[in-house]
Design a protein around this motif. Sequence first.
Motif, PDB file in Angstrom:
ATOM      1  N   TRP A 150      -8.393   9.864 -35.844  1.00 50.54           N
ATOM      2  CA  TRP A 150      -7.556   9.408 -36.942  1.00 50.54           C
ATOM      3  C   TRP A 150      -7.581  10.400 -38.103  1.00 50.54           C
ATOM      4  CZ3 TRP A 150      -4.024   5.771 -38.196  1.00 50.54           C
ATOM      5  CH2 TRP A 150      -3.784   5.548 -39.543  1.00 50.54           C
ATOM      6  N   ARG A 159      -6.151  -2.780 -33.356  1.00 46.93           N
ATOM      7  CA  ARG A 159      -5.788  -4.192 -33.538  1.00 46.93           C
ATOM      8  C   ARG A 159      -6.037  -4.979 -32.254  1.00 46.93           C
ATOM      9  NH1 ARG A 159      -1.219  -3.287 -35.251  1.00 46.93           N
ATOM     10  NH2 ARG A 159      -1.672  -3.383 -37.484  1.00 46.93           N
ATOM     11  N   GLU A 206      -3.618   2.570 -34.442  1.00 40.91           N
ATOM     12  CA  GLU A 206      -3.681   1.272 -35.114  1.00 40.91           C
ATOM     13  C   GLU A 206      -3.436   0.125 -34.133  1.00 40.91           C
ATOM     14  OE1 GLU A 206      -0.962   1.317 -38.331  1.00 40.91           O
ATOM     15  OE2 GLU A 206      -2.286   2.469 -39.655  1.00 40.91           O
ATOM     16  N   ASP A 224       0.204   5.446 -35.255  1.00 41.85           N
ATOM     17  CA  ASP A 224       0.609   4.059 -35.000  1.00 41.85           C
ATOM     18  C   ASP A 224      -0.017   3.532 -33.716  1.00 41.85           C
ATOM     19  OD1 ASP A 224       2.135   4.206 -37.280  1.00 41.85           O
ATOM     20  OD2 ASP A 224       4.009   4.640 -36.213  1.00 41.85           O
TER      21      ASP A 224
END
Length: 257
Positions: free
Chosen positions: A83, A128, A124, A121
């Motif tokens: 990241w 999640r 993420e 994205d």
Amino acid sequence: MNSSLIGNVFRNIPILYLRSQNCINAAAAPVIRRYIHTTNQMQDLMDFFDNKKNWNENNIRVGRSWRLDELRIKSNSDLHKLWFVLLKERNMLYTMEEEYKQKMHSFPNPERIDKVQESMDNIETVIRERNVAYYKLETGETGERPVEDVVNLIGLEEKYQPSEYHLPQFMNTRWVKPYLDHGFINSMAVKKFRRLYSEKLRNEERKARNRDFNHVQHLLKRFPNIDMETLKAQYPTVDLEKAKRSKKSRGHFAPRF
């Protein structure tokens, strides 16, 4: 004079002894040398710019973005490191893009920004998924903020995620007046807006139905042997029997129906 000089010498003996011991310990300590460095070289503000060999290039060869299947097999620490690598790359690309704009030049391979953003994205999304799986296993819930259907100030329904505030609802006068005291929601202006907005939505639906009906008529005229089941599946809102009886669907031939 001699007595004071001798006294100073005796008082400084412990200090001289400690200094000599420190020098001996420092000389006897082993020398540790690192021949391999794993940290990146610090370049100060130059980290915000691309490599100098790519400054005058019109086409830079880059790879694709990270996929979800590739990220799911990585550990949390690897995703954390990746990241920050992507974040650093994105900042560099934004800086280079702005620099090319200032110089009135075209930015080479602008799709690099989209690839980096897509990779971030995807990271993420994977994080999640892991959080949701963990909370479902431990507590039976997703762990995410619930989504509620509420009515906004102009009378339209929208999705809302509750968040934490420093004031409760009954003490927040800015929230109580429009929602609980029937302020803006039931006003004449909001009612007029909702009436006109509903009329607009109905007109759009009517135009869409008429557009599909006319398109089906032209299809029946051009292709008289068309499969009705396929046509019905593609246009479920169109009345095929009515479209077949219309004059627009008949060509210069004897119809089969």
